[in-house]
Design a protein around this motif. Structure first.
Motif, PDB file in Angstrom:
ATOM      1  N   SER A 172      -5.857   5.162   7.200  1.00  0.00           N
ATOM      2  CA  SER A 172      -5.738   4.229   8.303  1.00  0.00           C
ATOM      3  C   SER A 172      -6.765   4.341   9.275  1.00  0.00           C
ATOM      4  CB  SER A 172      -4.443   4.579   9.024  1.00  0.00           C
ATOM      5  OG  SER A 172      -3.223   4.204   8.153  1.00  0.00           O
ATOM      6  N   SER A 173      -7.260   3.188  10.062  1.00  0.00           N
ATOM      7  CA  SER A 173      -8.026   3.549  11.067  1.00  0.00           C
ATOM      8  C   SER A 173      -7.364   4.106  12.414  1.00  0.00           C
ATOM      9  CB  SER A 173      -8.579   2.080  11.695  1.00  0.00           C
ATOM     10  OG  SER A 173      -7.727   1.346  12.173  1.00  0.00           O
ATOM     11  N   GLY A 174      -8.111   4.811  13.146  1.00  0.00           N
ATOM     12  CA  GLY A 174      -7.815   5.424  14.497  1.00  0.00           C
ATOM     13  C   GLY A 174      -6.957   6.788  13.818  1.00  0.00           C
ATOM     14  N   ASP A 175      -5.783   6.912  14.347  1.00  0.00           N
ATOM     15  CA  ASP A 175      -4.650   7.901  13.922  1.00  0.00           C
ATOM     16  C   ASP A 175      -3.646   7.232  13.065  1.00  0.00           C
ATOM     17  OD1 ASP A 175      -3.566  10.615  15.107  1.00  0.00           O
ATOM     18  OD2 ASP A 175      -2.036   9.412  14.546  1.00  0.00           O
ATOM     19  N   ALA A 176      -3.543   7.916  12.064  1.00  0.00           N
ATOM     20  CA  ALA A 176      -2.520   7.067  11.059  1.00  0.00           C
ATOM     21  C   ALA A 176      -0.997   7.286  11.518  1.00  0.00           C
ATOM     22  CB  ALA A 176      -2.461   8.162   9.697  1.00  0.00           C
ATOM     23  N   GLY A 177      -0.600   7.980  12.378  1.00  0.00           N
ATOM     24  CA  GLY A 177       0.588   8.010  13.082  1.00  0.00           C
ATOM     25  C   GLY A 177       0.625   6.884  14.137  1.00  0.00           C
ATOM     26  N   ILE A 178      -0.199   6.308  14.625  1.00  0.00           N
ATOM     27  CA  ILE A 178      -0.093   5.121  15.922  1.00  0.00           C
ATOM     28  C   ILE A 178      -0.418   3.963  15.192  1.00  0.00           C
ATOM     29  CG2 ILE A 178      -1.211   4.469  18.041  1.00  0.00           C
ATOM     30  CD1 ILE A 178      -1.795   7.573  18.472  1.00  0.00           C
ATOM     31  N   TYR A 179       0.961   3.234  15.174  1.00  0.00           N
ATOM     32  CA  TYR A 179       0.710   1.778  14.688  1.00  0.00           C
ATOM     33  C   TYR A 179      -0.089   1.781  13.283  1.00  0.00           C
ATOM     34  CZ  TYR A 179       2.106   0.910  19.796  1.00  0.00           C
ATOM     35  OH  TYR A 179       2.634   0.791  20.586  1.00  0.00           O
ATOM     36  N   ALA A 180       0.188   2.686  12.224  1.00  0.00           N
ATOM     37  CA  ALA A 180      -0.443   2.575  11.174  1.00  0.00           C
ATOM     38  C   ALA A 180       0.304   3.076   9.838  1.00  0.00           C
ATOM     39  CB  ALA A 180      -1.680   3.708  11.360  1.00  0.00           C
ATOM     40  N   MET A 181      -0.038   3.762   9.032  1.00  0.00           N
ATOM     41  CA  MET A 181       0.458   3.713   7.717  1.00  0.00           C
ATOM     42  C   MET A 181       1.275   4.898   7.661  1.00  0.00           C
ATOM     43  SD  MET A 181      -0.081   1.074   5.900  1.00  0.00           S
ATOM     44  CE  MET A 181       0.441   1.919   4.253  1.00  0.00           C
ATOM     45  N   ALA A 182       1.405   5.884   8.605  1.00  0.00           N
ATOM     46  CA  ALA A 182       2.093   7.090   8.199  1.00  0.00           C
ATOM     47  C   ALA A 182       3.790   6.751   8.161  1.00  0.00           C
ATOM     48  CB  ALA A 182       1.900   8.251   9.328  1.00  0.00           C
ATOM     49  N   SER A 183       4.375   6.201   9.080  1.00  0.00           N
ATOM     50  CA  SER A 183       5.426   6.069   9.116  1.00  0.00           C
ATOM     51  C   SER A 183       6.215   5.110   7.828  1.00  0.00           C
ATOM     52  CB  SER A 183       6.190   5.130  10.324  1.00  0.00           C
ATOM     53  OG  SER A 183       5.596   4.136  10.387  1.00  0.00           O
ATOM     54  N   LEU A 184       5.277   4.161   7.451  1.00  0.00           N
ATOM     55  CA  LEU A 184       5.773   3.479   6.214  1.00  0.00           C
ATOM     56  C   LEU A 184       5.426   4.173   5.164  1.00  0.00           C
ATOM     57  CD1 LEU A 184       6.720   0.582   5.598  1.00  0.00           C
ATOM     58  CD2 LEU A 184       4.346   0.029   5.497  1.00  0.00           C
ATOM     59  N   VAL A 185       4.646   5.107   4.624  1.00  0.00           N
ATOM     60  CA  VAL A 185       4.351   5.916   3.523  1.00  0.00           C
ATOM     61  C   VAL A 185       5.871   6.817   3.622  1.00  0.00           C
ATOM     62  CG1 VAL A 185       3.174   7.716   2.584  1.00  0.00           C
ATOM     63  CG2 VAL A 185       2.085   5.743   3.478  1.00  0.00           C
ATOM     64  N   TYR A 186       6.026   7.443   4.546  1.00  0.00           N
ATOM     65  CA  TYR A 186       7.206   8.495   4.799  1.00  0.00           C
ATOM     66  C   TYR A 186       8.403   7.853   4.537  1.00  0.00           C
ATOM     67  CZ  TYR A 186       4.478  12.406   6.163  1.00  0.00           C
ATOM     68  OH  TYR A 186       3.503  13.419   6.414  1.00  0.00           O
ATOM     69  N   GLU A 187       8.628   6.651   4.869  1.00  0.00           N
ATOM     70  CA  GLU A 187       9.835   5.898   4.810  1.00  0.00           C
ATOM     71  C   GLU A 187       9.946   5.574   3.419  1.00  0.00           C
ATOM     72  OE1 GLU A 187      11.244   2.575   7.394  1.00  0.00           O
ATOM     73  OE2 GLU A 187       9.229   2.605   8.175  1.00  0.00           O
ATOM     74  N   ARG A 220       1.013  -1.397  -0.146  1.00  0.00           N
ATOM     75  CA  ARG A 220      -0.273  -0.245   0.010  1.00  0.00           C
ATOM     76  C   ARG A 220       0.842   1.369   0.018  1.00  0.00           C
ATOM     77  NH1 ARG A 220      -3.366  -0.835   5.040  1.00  0.00           N
ATOM     78  NH2 ARG A 220      -2.709  -3.013   5.061  1.00  0.00           N
ATOM     79  N   ALA A 221       1.728   1.320   0.698  1.00  0.00           N
ATOM     80  CA  ALA A 221       2.570   2.605   0.908  1.00  0.00           C
ATOM     81  C   ALA A 221       3.419   2.572  -0.327  1.00  0.00           C
ATOM     82  CB  ALA A 221       3.776   2.310   2.019  1.00  0.00           C
ATOM     83  N   GLU A 222       4.191   1.713  -0.806  1.00  0.00           N
ATOM     84  CA  GLU A 222       4.719   1.708  -2.226  1.00  0.00           C
ATOM     85  C   GLU A 222       3.838   2.247  -3.367  1.00  0.00           C
ATOM     86  OE1 GLU A 222       7.807  -0.952  -5.094  1.00  0.00           O
ATOM     87  OE2 GLU A 222       6.559  -1.937  -3.452  1.00  0.00           O
ATOM     88  N   LEU A 223       2.562   1.641  -3.393  1.00  0.00           N
ATOM     89  CA  LEU A 223       1.532   1.915  -4.474  1.00  0.00           C
ATOM     90  C   LEU A 223       1.306   3.403  -4.335  1.00  0.00           C
ATOM     91  CD1 LEU A 223      -0.373   1.314  -6.688  1.00  0.00           C
ATOM     92  CD2 LEU A 223      -2.066   0.614  -4.945  1.00  0.00           C
ATOM     93  N   ALA A 224       1.176   3.924  -2.941  1.00  0.00           N
ATOM     94  CA  ALA A 224       0.826   5.356  -2.668  1.00  0.00           C
ATOM     95  C   ALA A 224       1.694   6.251  -3.353  1.00  0.00           C
ATOM     96  CB  ALA A 224       0.566   5.574  -1.336  1.00  0.00           C
ATOM     97  N   VAL A 225       3.048   6.002  -2.742  1.00  0.00           N
ATOM     98  CA  VAL A 225       4.183   6.932  -3.389  1.00  0.00           C
ATOM     99  C   VAL A 225       4.200   6.806  -5.036  1.00  0.00           C
ATOM    100  CG1 VAL A 225       6.641   7.200  -3.367  1.00  0.00           C
ATOM    101  CG2 VAL A 225       5.300   6.727  -1.172  1.00  0.00           C
ATOM    102  N   ASN A 226       4.182   5.667  -5.595  1.00  0.00           N
ATOM    103  CA  ASN A 226       4.271   5.470  -6.887  1.00  0.00           C
ATOM    104  C   ASN A 226       3.128   6.047  -7.790  1.00  0.00           C
ATOM    105  OD1 ASN A 226       6.932   4.286  -6.654  1.00  0.00           O
ATOM    106  ND2 ASN A 226       5.880   2.239  -6.727  1.00  0.00           N
ATOM    107  N   SER A 227       1.907   6.407  -7.042  1.00  0.00           N
ATOM    108  CA  SER A 227       0.744   6.844  -7.793  1.00  0.00           C
ATOM    109  C   SER A 227       0.731   8.448  -7.933  1.00  0.00           C
ATOM    110  CB  SER A 227      -0.460   6.348  -7.060  1.00  0.00           C
ATOM    111  OG  SER A 227      -0.492   4.954  -7.127  1.00  0.00           O
ATOM    112  N   CYS A 228       1.681   8.979  -7.375  1.00  0.00           N
ATOM    113  CA  CYS A 228       1.715  10.250  -7.022  1.00  0.00           C
ATOM    114  C   CYS A 228       2.161  11.025  -8.306  1.00  0.00           C
ATOM    115  CB  CYS A 228       2.601  10.821  -6.084  1.00  0.00           C
ATOM    116  SG  CYS A 228       1.988  10.486  -4.224  1.00  0.00           S
ATOM    117  N   ARG A 229       1.446  11.690  -9.215  1.00  0.00           N
ATOM    118  CA  ARG A 229       1.840  12.708 -10.512  1.00  0.00           C
ATOM    119  C   ARG A 229       1.351  13.893 -10.223  1.00  0.00           C
ATOM    120  NH1 ARG A 229      -1.664   8.191 -11.359  1.00  0.00           N
ATOM    121  NH2 ARG A 229      -4.114   9.063 -11.917  1.00  0.00           N
TER     122      ARG A 229
END
Length: 462
Positions: free
Chosen positions: A79-94, A61-70
């Motif tokens: 992400s459910s809850g808060d995206a920065g707590i055990y969720a997708m934010a850190s992986l997307v930024y990485e 999901r993270a790789e697809l999100a970055v590669n989909s940017c145009r």
């Protein structure tokens, strides 16, 4: 081009923050775990592309999100809850950092986390320090997780547990419970909140010892209280401290100090009066060894309280002891506290008789106040002199407090006094003692009614 990572809250529209609503309405592509689209699809604009993935496909999901940017495209990862707590934010930024995608306008939109929503349902369980732990060892070695679990337990943190138990990871929660029971009371409140804010939400209140781990699954958040957390009806409350604030005034600080000392005393053979004297010795030194060094005979504190209340006389070997006896007590009862060390006659007497100045001062004091309460907090020679004069029949003291400190003749002087069984006596055995300790014992005699009352209250309160 913009890439937003959005926390959509625990599941209910009511828990979606306005900023998240705005970003979702602007999205051109939304990527997330397919289960989450049921909560947001009605908030997306027509023509928005929704790409669902499985729960275990976070990296994809993270790789697809970055590669989909145009250019002129707004990609949103949910992400459910808060995206920065055990969720997708850190992986997307990485992934964005790894590909050096500085051309992407990144943002994270916070959401209400599961533990916040669960805490709200429970009332006020996170009113003081808390921590969140994930029990999933898919990305983190269990040895590291267990170290953090132990730290949370010993640190008395209110603890929220993410990923507490699944079909394959079914032993970690039980191990955490074992660790917590080593450091928390069995009756510590525990809550299991399942599917928080969703129609199928359930809340179960239990205790650490009664926690049934088999009832917990990945839709649950487990919250463990700290040592102060208590149950109030169907709520959990963790006090912040406003109703039990730290002592501020001098009197409050002293009373709290006394309470803490009393809670750690061990000797069962001490009377309430002697315990009060021990407590004040420890208070003046911060040294709990004085409980074991304390020796008393002849119910001295009771005897001296009556003597001082009648306006008795106290003789000390050095001025430091004299200064340590509280002036307010002395003035209240009209007690004279005398020290002859600096008397103009001392130097001549010491030279003529081959005495120390402390010894000479004590001899002069005995001659003029043979029935005083004698308090020795420094000089063993003064204590030797006092015992000699008593055994020669030249004085009949109201009692003797023996707390000289040091190495030469200190132990011997105390042992010599201890052999006399006919006087109300307190001795601090061994080499320890000092002016502050000797004065503390006199102050304990002055305030004995207060000490006995405190002891009775402590006994009543367990």
């Amino acid at each position: 081009m913009q890439l937003s990572v959005v926390g959509i809250g625990p599941g209910s529209d009511a828990y979606l923050v306005p900023a998240a609503l705005h970003v979702l309405a602007d999205a051109d592509i939304v990527i997330g775990y397919h289960y989450y689209f049921q909560f947001v699809s009605h908030l997306l604009k027509p023509g928005c592309e929704c790409i669902g993935r499985e729960l275990s496909e976070e990296e994809a999901r993270a790789e697809l999100a970055v590669n989909s940017c145009r250019p002129n495209t707004h990609v949103v990862v949910i992400s459910s809850g808060d995206a920065g707590i055990y969720a997708m934010a850190s992986l997307v930024y990485e992934y964005a950092a790894r590909q050096q995608r500085t051309d992407i306008q990144l943002q994270t939109v916070p959401g209400i986390s599961a533990f916040q929503a669960a805490a709200a349902r429970l009332g006020a369980p996170i009113g003081h320090d808390f921590c969140c732990l994930s029990l999933s060892d898919l990305m983190t070695p269990w040895a590291t997780i267990e170290k953090r679990v132990t730290a949370a337990a010993t640190g008395d943190f209110v603890t929220s547990l993410y990923n507490p138990r699944s079909q394959k990871r079914n032993w970690q929660l039980a191990r955490l419970r074992e660790i917590f029971l080593l450091h928390r009371a069995p009756e510590t409140p525990v809550a299991i909140v399942r599917q928080v804010t969703r129609p199928e939400e359930t809340v179960t209140l239990t205790t650490l010892t009664d926690l049934t781990v088999e009832t917990v699954d990945m839709f649950c958040l487990v919250l463990i209280g700290n040592s102060q957390t208590y149950r109030f009806g169907e709520f959990l409350v963790t006090p912040r401290g406003y109703l039990a604030r730290k002592p501020v005034s001098g009197e409050e600080i002293q009373e709290e100090s006394f309470r803490q000392i009393r809670a750690q005393l061990q000797r069962a053979d001490l009377s309430a009066a002697d315990q009060w004297a021990v407590l004040r010795c420890i208070h003046s030194t911060a040294d709990f060894e004085y409980e074991q060094l304390y020796f008393a005979q002849g119910q001295p504190l009771e005897h001296w309280q009556a003597y001082l209340a009648g306006g008795g006389t106290v003789v000390t070997d050095v001025t430091m002891v004299q200064a340590g006896i509280t002036r307010a007590f002395r003035e209240k009862f009209g007690v004279s506290v005398l020290c002859y060390l600096n008397d103009e006659r001392v130097a001549g007497l010491a030279e003529r008789e081959g005495l120390t100045r402390s010894q000479a001062g004590m001899r002069l004091a005995i001659a003029e106040h043979p029935t005083a309460l004698f308090v020795v907090g420094n000089a063993p020679t003064a204590l030797f002199e006092l015992v000699d004069q008593y055994q020669a029949g030249r004085c009949q003291p109201a009692g003797i407090i023996a707390a000289p400190v040091g190495f030469v003749n200190v132990v011997e002087a105390k042992l010599r006094l201890k052999s006399i069984k006919t006087l109300p006596t307190v001795i601090i055995e061994g080499r320890k003692g000092g002016s502050n300790v000797a004065a503390s014992i006199v102050n304990a005699a002055f305030t004995l009614p207060q000490g006995v009352e405190q002891a009775a209250t402590a006994l009543l309160n367990g």
